[in-house]
Design an enzyme around this catalytic site. Structure first.
Site, short mmCIF file in Angstrom:
data_model
loop_
_atom_site.label_atom_id
_atom_site.label_comp_id
_atom_site.label_asym_id
_atom_site.label_seq_id
_atom_site.Cartn_x
_atom_site.Cartn_y
_atom_site.Cartn_z
N ASP A 87 -7.80 9.89 27.57
CA ASP A 87 -7.12 8.62 27.28
C ASP A 87 -8.20 7.58 26.99
O ASP A 87 -8.68 6.90 27.89
CB ASP A 87 -6.26 8.20 28.48
CG ASP A 87 -5.43 6.96 28.19
OD1 ASP A 87 -5.56 6.41 27.09
OD2 ASP A 87 -4.66 6.54 29.08
N HIS A 100 -2.89 11.29 36.96
CA HIS A 100 -2.21 9.98 37.01
C HIS A 100 -3.14 8.87 36.55
O HIS A 100 -3.35 7.88 37.25
CB HIS A 100 -1.73 9.69 38.43
CG HIS A 100 -0.85 10.75 38.98
ND1 HIS A 100 0.41 10.99 38.49
CD2 HIS A 100 -1.05 11.67 39.96
CE1 HIS A 100 0.96 12.00 39.16
NE2 HIS A 100 0.10 12.43 40.06
N LEU A 101 -3.68 9.03 35.35
CA LEU A 101 -4.68 8.08 34.84
C LEU A 101 -4.15 6.66 34.74
O LEU A 101 -4.90 5.71 34.80
CB LEU A 101 -5.14 8.53 33.45
CG LEU A 101 -6.10 9.71 33.40
CD1 LEU A 101 -6.43 10.06 31.96
CD2 LEU A 101 -7.38 9.39 34.16
N LYS A 102 -2.86 6.53 34.57
CA LYS A 102 -2.33 5.20 34.30
C LYS A 102 -1.95 4.42 35.56
O LYS A 102 -1.34 3.36 35.48
CB LYS A 102 -1.12 5.31 33.37
CG LYS A 102 -1.53 5.70 31.94
CD LYS A 102 -0.46 5.39 30.94
CE LYS A 102 -0.69 6.06 29.62
NZ LYS A 102 -1.96 5.71 28.95
N THR A 103 -2.30 4.95 36.72
CA THR A 103 -1.91 4.28 37.95
C THR A 103 -3.05 3.43 38.50
O THR A 103 -4.19 3.89 38.62
CB THR A 103 -1.52 5.34 39.01
OG1 THR A 103 -0.62 6.24 38.40
CG2 THR A 103 -0.87 4.70 40.20
#
Ligand code: ZN
Lengths: 465, 332
Positions: free
Chosen positions: B139, B105-108
């Site tokens: 990413d 969940h890198l984008k959290t």
């Protein structure tokens, strides 16, 4: 002439790969041949479809993939209600009441609003809930406005304050420019602005401007041996970003009435340059990107496209017409006039109309993505910012000041008049695709209609006629 | 860990003592989310636990479950953190768990902020650099990952932590010279986060950075990140734009100039495959001229007109604004 691809200097990298892929995709959404009469067909805003899409979400609910937004329920409500407002649609009284009742379940007993019932208070959903109440609510029993616990909300705000003038977004949470903006917008709407609350906040906002000209999510304070905050270094954390830049600039404008002597300025020249550089070129259909060397995305139509109006507020009020320039001749050196359109309004509208609309209703980042509530609002709000010029009007400001009831030199009066003196330039709207595409203007500071902003502020400042 | 066959909390005897709390009890909400039964069950028990103020091992299990279903559930993160502290739980174990969850969940926001909270307690920042570098492989422009790295460096601010940073950022820029996050990181390291002992000779540092960015531009001239970095160096160090005029001029021509055998580090020419002229160079050259006062403004206006009419037509109104502003000031 067909638009040309962004040059790669025969040196491809992953950025240029994905950029080229996107350009090829967007190219397919350019009606061919250009200048054809059929272009009008492509440039239609599908109001009915979008309305139906919004109504479906409101009435039937959001599908299960929106579980990721479970902590953003006030946002889902705000995005939907404000999209209606921009499309010129009002809810019926029954649904308005349901909206109010739903929103009030998100208020936290210790102040502020959470992302849903029983969730912790957080600055972002607090803004969304209050703005949703500005649209759907009213004074009185079950009206929503009187049920906002403003005293506790103030305490909640103060509890989040940091030594560098910033705020956590929630207890134990991060400092983030979006939270600063949300707090300041709510404090302005609900008459909660005090010098103590925002002491040091302007300096924090300023410290987040990066060498590119846009703003970052936050900056990192350094402390001396004695534990005192150092004036420098205060490095921005993260690069210049469209969302944070909007929030920083809006915060800066919201803080203006609180500061008598403007201390350090933000670098407006670099900011303007960065904002215009975010607009994609012809092959990107003139949409906006959020960072250097990233892809265009419909939501930046508002975050970046909407930021241009805010620049005007920094340069004092304008007279009633954008074509009247005498006013600005004695302005800062290097800045003659903030023209009514420093970005390409027509091109931005084309991006939203050609690439932003999902064929099944709702709006989106870019094709072939599906529509979602967030992009639906910010594409529509961006379309609104590209159609209308809303500016802080000298005339309106005088009118508000002379009508003010109460103590004359108060900060409250300044906050009230500076927030509400925004007015639409009736000479300037541009409707790509024809007048049928017209959407309502949105207040550049709040992203509410001017009518909704005026109504809720008049109520909380005791200025009802 | 498999979540597939997990029985609902409502069916588990060890949760019998908690009264689940429905989200909406007495109202028919507008715009509801159509949750899965699993999510509804878990969050009903979460609300129950929060209402009761319970902080226990099973709360850790419950919050982990919710975070896996919805990593943006900030209240679950907040309550989890408070529970960890209340129980005096081993935070190193928690950090290991986060290694796995972060990658998914890198984008959290919360994933990265929770790490910060743990690091502040654990005070062992050095191994983090490797973890972050690894995450950036998945990413390379992740905003949270980069700001977390910058926070880590600035917050702990020890020489050991900083020592490899220039090499790291050089590596990232080489991976993708158009990665603006990497360029920003370089600016952060070199100019904005304080000065390390090895970087005390500022004249040398500025010269090094100018050569670095000019070389990069010469390889890939149409790269806004590099031009912004060059402008950043000049602005931040209050260097006159005039100092880059000679460098710029070759990039404003239609074709690369014929180059001799002399290698001029200060003024590397555009590569053979450069697509010229480069609008960013024209723009900067116009700024150089504008700053020369009256006699320069005429030249600047010609350059802005070329941008407006040919090389950067989308920003027509901005170039007009520049023309108007400069003419107005100089009375041209
Ligand atoms: Zn977006």
């Amino acid at each position: 002439m067909a638009p040309t691809y962004t040059p790669t200097d025969a040196y491809p990298t992953s950025t240029s790969h994905i950029q080229r892929e996107t350009e090829e995709l967007l190219l397919k959404h350019l009606p061919l041949p250009r200048n054809d009469d059929t272009k009008a067909l492509y440039l239609e805003l599908h109001k009915t479809k979008h309305m139906q899409w919004l109504v479906r979400n409101l009435a039937q609910g959001f599908p299960a993939r929106y579980v990721s937004q479970d902590a953003s329920q006030p946002w889902l409500m705000f995005w939907t209600l404000q999209a209606f407002s921009i499309l010129g649609v009002a809810l019926d009284p029954g649904n308005k009441q349901r909206a109010i009742d739903t929103i009030l379940t998100w208020q936290h007993p210790d102040g502020g609003f959470g992302g849903g019932p029983g969730q912790a208070a957080h600055l972002l959903p607090t803004y969304a809930a209050v703005c949703a109440l500005a649209i759907a609510g009213r004074p009185g029993e079950r009206g929503g406005w009187d049920q906002i616990d403003r005293a506790k909300m103030s305490q909640f705000f103060i509890s989040l304050k940091q030594p560098d003038g910033s705020f956590l977004v929630a207890r134990h949470a991060e400092v983030d420019m979006r939270g600063i903006y949300c707090l300041l917008a709510v404090a302005t709407l609900l008459d909660l602005m005090t010098p103590e609350l925002v002491d040091g906040t302007a300096e924090f906002v300023r410290s987040c401007q990066t060498y590119e000209g846009g703003f970052a999510s936050a900056s990192q304070p350094y402390f001396g041996e004695d534990g005192a905050l150092l004036k420098s270094p205060k490095p921005p954390l993260g690069e210049a970003h469209g969302g944070y830049t909007f929030c920083a600039l809006a915060s800066w404008v919201l803080l203006q009435p609180m500061s008598d002597n403007k201390l350090d300025h933000i670098n407006e020249t670099n900011l303007l340059r960065w904002l215009v550089q975010m607009q994609g070129v012809e092959i990107e259909l003139g949409g906006f990107k959020g960072r250097t060397n990233k892809l265009v995305d419909g939501c930046y139509s508002w975050w970046v496209g909407g930021a241009f109006a805010l620049l005007e507020a920094i340069h004092g009020h304008h007279s009633s017409s954008s074509h009247d320039e005498e006013k600005h001749e004695d302005g800062d050196a290097g800045w003659v006039d903030v023209d009514e359109s420093l970005f390409n309004r027509e091109a931005l509208q084309e991006y939203i109309l050609l690439a932003g609309q999902h064929p099944a209703g709702g709006l989106r980042d870019k094709p072939p993505k599906s529509a979602d509530a967030y992009h639906t609002l910010y594409c529509l709000a961006g379309l609104s910012a590209a159609q209308h010029r809303v500016f802080p009007s000298e005339h309106k400001s005088k009118e508000l000041k002379s009508g003010w009831k109460g103590s004359d030199n108060s900060t409250r009066k300044k906050v009230f008049t500076e927030a509400l003196c925004w007015q639409e330039d009736e000479a300037g709207p541009v409707f790509v695709g024809g007048k049928a595409n017209r959407v309502n203007a949105s207040h550049p500071l709040f992203n509410l209609t001017v009518t909704h902003s005026v109504a809720i502020m008049r109520y909380f400042y005791g200025q009802e006629s | 860990m498999s979540l597939v066959d997990r029985p609902f909390y409502s069916a588990r005897p060890e949760w019998k003592d908690v009264e689940p709390l429905e989200q909406y009890e007495n109202i028919n909400p507008l715009a509801p989310i159509l949750y899965t039964d699993e999510y509804k069950d878990a969050t009903n028990y979460f609300r129950g636990v929060v209402r009761d103020g319970e902080k226990s091992e099973r709360v850790l299990e419950l919050t982990e479950h919710i975070i896996r279903l919805n990593p943006a559930h900030y209240s679950a993160w907040q309550y989890r953190y408070e529970t960890l502290i209340a129980l005096n739980s081993p935070l190193a174990t928690e950090l290991q768990l986060m290694d796995e969850i972060a990658v998914k969940h890198l984008k959290t926001y919360q994933v990265w902020h929770h790490r910060r909270l743990l690091l502040i307690q654990l005070r062992d920042p050095n191994p983090e650099l490797k973890f972050i570098a690894q995450s950036l492989k998945a990413d390379a422009k992740n905003y949270h990952t980069w700001s977390y790295r910058q926070w880590l460096l600035a917050y702990f601010n020890n020489d050991d932590l900083w020592s490899g940073e220039l090499d790291f950022v050089d590596h990232m820029v080489n991976e993708d010279v158009r990665n603006n996050s990497a360029w920003h990181h370089r600016f952060f390291v070199v100019f904005q986060s304080g000065i390390r002992d090895s970087e005390k000779d500022r004249e040398r540092v500025i010269k090094r950075e100018l050569i670095y960015v000019k070389q990069s531009i010469s390889l890939v001239p149409n790269n806004a990140s590099a031009w912004n970095y060059l402008r950043g160096i000049l602005d931040h160090n209050k260097l006159p734009y005039l100092t880059v005029q000679v460098f710029l001029e070759a990039y404003t021509l239609d074709t690369p100039p014929a180059t001799g055998d002399i290698v001029d580090l200060e003024n590397p020419p555009p590569s053979k495959e450069a697509q010229l002229p480069c609008p960013a160079a024209i723009e900067l050259l116009a700024d150089v001229h504008e700053l020369q006062g009256a006699e320069g403004v005429g030249k600047a206006i010609d350059l802005w007109k070329s941008l407006r009419d040919i090389y950067d037509t989308i920003r027509k109104r901005y170039w007009d604004h520049r023309i108007k502003g400069a003419s107005h000031r100089e009375g041209v």
